[in-house]
Design a protein around this motif. Structure first.
Motif, PDB file in Angstrom:
ATOM      1  N   ALA A 109      -4.033  -0.739   9.431  1.00  9.97           N
ATOM      2  CA  ALA A 109      -5.015   0.288   9.805  1.00  9.97           C
ATOM      3  C   ALA A 109      -4.484   1.683   9.482  1.00  9.97           C
ATOM      4  N   ARG A 110      -3.192   1.915   9.747  1.00  6.17           N
ATOM      5  CA  ARG A 110      -2.587   3.214   9.445  1.00  6.17           C
ATOM      6  C   ARG A 110      -2.585   3.462   7.927  1.00  6.17           C
ATOM      7  N   TRP A 111      -2.294   2.405   7.177  1.00  4.72           N
ATOM      8  CA  TRP A 111      -2.270   2.493   5.706  1.00  4.72           C
ATOM      9  C   TRP A 111      -3.657   2.882   5.172  1.00  4.72           C
ATOM     10  N   ILE A 112      -4.701   2.233   5.686  1.00  4.58           N
ATOM     11  CA  ILE A 112      -6.069   2.543   5.243  1.00  4.58           C
ATOM     12  C   ILE A 112      -6.415   3.993   5.582  1.00  4.58           C
ATOM     13  N   ASP A 113      -6.025   4.432   6.788  1.00  4.14           N
ATOM     14  CA  ASP A 113      -6.279   5.823   7.190  1.00  4.14           C
ATOM     15  C   ASP A 113      -5.528   6.796   6.281  1.00  4.14           C
ATOM     16  N   ASP A 114      -4.284   6.451   5.934  1.00  2.00           N
ATOM     17  CA  ASP A 114      -3.485   7.305   5.039  1.00  2.00           C
ATOM     18  C   ASP A 114      -4.194   7.514   3.700  1.00  2.00           C
ATOM     19  N   VAL A 115      -4.624   6.404   3.105  1.00  3.39           N
ATOM     20  CA  VAL A 115      -5.267   6.504   1.786  1.00  3.39           C
ATOM     21  C   VAL A 115      -6.571   7.292   1.896  1.00  3.39           C
ATOM     22  N   ASP A 116      -7.357   7.020   2.947  1.00  2.00           N
ATOM     23  CA  ASP A 116      -8.623   7.750   3.116  1.00  2.00           C
ATOM     24  C   ASP A 116      -8.375   9.252   3.246  1.00  2.00           C
ATOM     25  N   VAL A 138      -3.250  16.031 -10.071  1.00  2.00           N
ATOM     26  CA  VAL A 138      -4.079  16.248  -8.871  1.00  2.00           C
ATOM     27  C   VAL A 138      -3.671  15.309  -7.729  1.00  2.00           C
ATOM     28  N   THR A 139      -3.243  14.082  -8.049  1.00  2.00           N
ATOM     29  CA  THR A 139      -2.789  13.196  -6.965  1.00  2.00           C
ATOM     30  C   THR A 139      -1.509  13.740  -6.335  1.00  2.00           C
ATOM     31  N   GLU A 140      -0.599  14.281  -7.151  1.00  2.70           N
ATOM     32  CA  GLU A 140       0.642  14.843  -6.604  1.00  2.70           C
ATOM     33  C   GLU A 140       0.348  16.026  -5.688  1.00  2.70           C
ATOM     34  N   ARG A 141      -0.617  16.872  -6.067  1.00  3.00           N
ATOM     35  CA  ARG A 141      -0.974  18.023  -5.214  1.00  3.00           C
ATOM     36  C   ARG A 141      -1.547  17.547  -3.888  1.00  3.00           C
ATOM     37  N   ALA A 142      -2.405  16.501  -3.958  1.00  3.18           N
ATOM     38  CA  ALA A 142      -2.984  15.960  -2.718  1.00  3.18           C
ATOM     39  C   ALA A 142      -1.900  15.364  -1.832  1.00  3.18           C
ATOM     40  N   LEU A 143      -0.949  14.652  -2.437  1.00  5.20           N
ATOM     41  CA  LEU A 143       0.150  14.056  -1.662  1.00  5.20           C
ATOM     42  C   LEU A 143       1.022  15.146  -1.029  1.00  5.20           C
ATOM     43  N   ASP A 144       1.252  16.224  -1.778  1.00  2.74           N
ATOM     44  CA  ASP A 144       2.057  17.341  -1.246  1.00  2.74           C
ATOM     45  C   ASP A 144       1.401  17.941   0.000  1.00  2.74           C
ATOM     46  N   ARG A 145       0.071  17.993  -0.009  1.00  2.00           N
ATOM     47  CA  ARG A 145      -0.656  18.613   1.113  1.00  2.00           C
ATOM     48  C   ARG A 145      -0.819  17.670   2.297  1.00  2.00           C
ATOM     49  N   SER A 146      -0.514  16.383   2.104  1.00  2.07           N
ATOM     50  CA  SER A 146      -0.858  15.376   3.120  1.00  2.07           C
ATOM     51  C   SER A 146      -0.038  15.486   4.403  1.00  2.07           C
ATOM     52  N   GLY A 147       1.206  16.006   4.301  1.00  2.85           N
ATOM     53  CA  GLY A 147       2.061  16.085   5.479  1.00  2.85           C
ATOM     54  C   GLY A 147       2.614  14.738   5.934  1.00  2.85           C
ATOM     55  N   LEU A 148       2.429  13.694   5.128  1.00  2.00           N
ATOM     56  CA  LEU A 148       2.929  12.363   5.503  1.00  2.00           C
ATOM     57  C   LEU A 148       4.429  12.254   5.212  1.00  2.00           C
ATOM     58  N   THR A 149       5.055  11.225   5.767  1.00  2.29           N
ATOM     59  CA  THR A 149       6.488  11.004   5.514  1.00  2.29           C
ATOM     60  C   THR A 149       6.689  10.591   4.056  1.00  2.29           C
ATOM     61  N   PRO A 150       7.876  10.830   3.497  1.00  2.00           N
ATOM     62  CA  PRO A 150       8.138  10.467   2.094  1.00  2.00           C
ATOM     63  C   PRO A 150       7.834   8.996   1.798  1.00  2.00           C
ATOM     64  N   ARG A 152       5.661   6.952   3.291  1.00  2.00           N
ATOM     65  CA  ARG A 152       4.212   6.707   3.243  1.00  2.00           C
ATOM     66  C   ARG A 152       3.600   7.336   1.989  1.00  2.00           C
ATOM     67  N   ILE A 153       4.141   8.476   1.593  1.00  2.00           N
ATOM     68  CA  ILE A 153       3.665   9.115   0.352  1.00  2.00           C
ATOM     69  C   ILE A 153       3.969   8.224  -0.851  1.00  2.00           C
ATOM     70  N   ASP A 154       5.171   7.636  -0.883  1.00  2.00           N
ATOM     71  CA  ASP A 154       5.539   6.754  -2.010  1.00  2.00           C
ATOM     72  C   ASP A 154       4.561   5.587  -2.140  1.00  2.00           C
ATOM     73  N   ASP A 155       4.166   5.005  -1.003  1.00  2.00           N
ATOM     74  CA  ASP A 155       3.238   3.864  -1.037  1.00  2.00           C
ATOM     75  C   ASP A 155       1.882   4.278  -1.608  1.00  2.00           C
ATOM     76  N   ILE A 156       1.400   5.468  -1.213  1.00  2.00           N
ATOM     77  CA  ILE A 156       0.093   5.920  -1.713  1.00  2.00           C
ATOM     78  C   ILE A 156       0.192   6.302  -3.184  1.00  2.00           C
ATOM     79  N   ARG A 157       1.318   6.916  -3.560  1.00  2.00           N
ATOM     80  CA  ARG A 157       1.540   7.268  -4.974  1.00  2.00           C
ATOM     81  C   ARG A 157       1.428   6.012  -5.850  1.00  2.00           C
ATOM     82  N   GLU A 158       2.056   4.932  -5.409  1.00  2.00           N
ATOM     83  CA  GLU A 158       2.008   3.661  -6.145  1.00  2.00           C
ATOM     84  C   GLU A 158       0.574   3.120  -6.193  1.00  2.00           C
ATOM     85  N   ALA A 296       0.699  -6.370  -2.713  1.00  2.00           N
ATOM     86  CA  ALA A 296       2.029  -5.851  -2.401  1.00  2.00           C
ATOM     87  C   ALA A 296       2.023  -4.345  -2.614  1.00  2.00           C
ATOM     88  N   LEU A 297       2.420  -3.607  -1.583  1.00  2.00           N
ATOM     89  CA  LEU A 297       2.396  -2.150  -1.653  1.00  2.00           C
ATOM     90  C   LEU A 297       3.788  -1.611  -1.948  1.00  2.00           C
TER      91      LEU A 297
END
Length: 451
Positions: A109-116, A138-150, A152-158, A296-297
């Protein structure tokens, strides 16, 4: 006056659609097809006694879809299967974390919220992007603004990288920032338990199709066109070219005179992605009966990351995974057995010894295909959505283009091929073609044949 009214090059979905509509209108039409079959990148392999769709599989979104209307009118059976859009949630998905461990419901659930959350930031970044920005930017800029832990950011980047690969067959850094703008999907998605190529085969039945006849040169003049295929020349008033963008980019057809910049520019700017399929069949299911996808994430899913359960087609436990973009190009250079062994290794990292030896497999090589040189088009850096529609021509009033790459609203889909084939026919005819009547005439012809 040519020997034919219209020559259509290519018997894929767009080619047979245009040819059938023109023939229905009384045109003398010939279709030149390099392959020995109808369908092009819709290729159903039935050798095993059940269909394996090596090419197109899905209708992506049935709401308001004329392609879906056609499939229903022709009473072609489908199965609801809504994941071709690379969803993060919404359907039963067995997720594994970066270490290959099953994710519980809270973590999922946290993962789905992160991506959303990052996807919402991404919409803003795309809107604010400048020409020259890639989807990676543009994805890197969005990830930079997300405030998530490194982590969690790596998982979304992938996840973003794989989403681009599956949607476009391309590396995220080669896709324009606006490359996924047209990928909204309305309604459920469906697959075809009897094989997707039933659609173009039924449209194309009874047409004058010359198989294993590869067009190599098109000469146009005010008097019409001449198409050269080997030692044979065909003449007509007009020609509809429906070869894939990859074939146009490779220069497999010579145009005389050369194509004007209005068409040659889009050919050069748009990208042709590589998206290969690996089907693996097992004796026993080792995943949950109701799971659509195993995913696999993060690090665990760097290469092989998503397996789709397509067992419903054959009745045997079958998973479908994809090698797209750079991985797709690398994998198609290896023997199929090596690719399959690599996929099975990745599954065993998640499921252990429960993963048995495969009983059968199918591996595609679309990037090596001499007639397509890839799987489907994408918005490469430096191209725009207008390039898709501009690619359609016409040129000098006699040369038309159709196919998924020529339809800006939803390129890279069978729907795009169908609608672009209709547009080409309408431009040749100078009037609109009613799709309900088109479907009704196919059925009428089949009923006559059956009598």
């Amino acid at each position: 006056m040519g020997s034919f009214d219209t020559i259509v090059i290519g018997a894929g979905m767009s080619g047979v659609t245009a040819a059938r509509m023109l023939a229905d209108a009384g045109h003398r039409v010939v279709v030149l097809e390099g392959r020995d079959r109808i369908g092009g990148r819709m290729h159903t392999d039935r050798e095993a006694g059940f269909p394996v769709d090596r090419g197109a599989s899905w209708i992506h979104g049935i709401d308001g879809s004329p392609l879906w209307d056609l499939v229903q009118a022709l009473r072609i059976p489908t199965i609801e299967y809504t994941v071709g859009s690379f969803q993060v949630g919404g359907r039963p998905i067995e997720n594994f974390d970066g270490d290959g461990r099953p994710m519980g419901s809270d973590v999922t659930a946290r993962w789905i919220d992160d991506v959303d959350a990052v996807d919402r930031l991404l919409v803003d970044e795309i809107a604010a992007s400048s020409p020259g920005d890639t989807y990676l930017d543009v994805t890197e800029r969005a990830l930079d603004r997300s405030g998530l832990t490194p982590e969690r950011i790596d998982d979304i980047r992938e996840f973003f990288r794989h989403r681009v690969e599956e949607q476009c067959g391309a590396w995220i850094g080669d896709l324009d920032a606006h490359g996924l703008d047209e990928d909204a999907i309305d309604g459920d998605e469906v697959i075809f338990p009897h094989g997707y190529d039933e659609v173009p085969r039924r449209i194309g039945a009874g047409l004058d199709i010359r198989f294993e006849t590869t067009a190599t040169k098109i000469v146009r003049s005010t008097g019409g066109v001449t198409v050269h295929a080997g030692d044979t020349a065909f003449t007509a008033d007009q020609v509809v070219v429906t070869v894939p963008l990859g074939a146009l980019k490779a220069g497999s057809i010579e145009f005389e005179p050369a194509l004007p910049e209005a068409v040659a520019g889009p050919v050069a700017r748009l990208g042709m992605g590589v998206f290969n399929k690996v089907f693996i069949q097992f004796d026993q299911r080792f995943w949950n009966e109701d799971s659509y996808v195993l995913r696999a994430l993060g690090e665990a899913g760097e290469h092989w990351h998503s397996w789709y359960d397509v067992s419903a087609v054959s009745g045997l436990p079958t998973l479908l995974t994809f090698a797209a973009g750079p991985l797709g190009r690398r994998m198609q250079e290896l023997p199929d057995e090596e690719v399959v062994a690599d996929v099975v290794r990745a599954l065993r990292a998640l499921y252990g010894d429960a993963v048995g030896e495969p009983r059968a497999h199918w591996v595609t090589h679309w990037g090596d295909d001499e007639f397509s040189n890839g799987s489907y088009s994408y918005l490469a850096l430096g191209s725009t959505h207008h390039d898709h529609d501009d690619l359609a021509g016409p040129v000098d009033g006699v040369l038309h283009f159709a196919g998924e790459a020529t339809w800006g609203d939803e390129p890279a889909t069978v729907g795009a091929a169908y609608y672009s084939g209709r547009r080409a026919a309408e431009r040749v005819l100078g009037r609109t073609v009613d799709l309900d009547g088109f479907a009704a005439r196919i059925i009428e012809r089949e009923q006559k044949e059956a009598r």
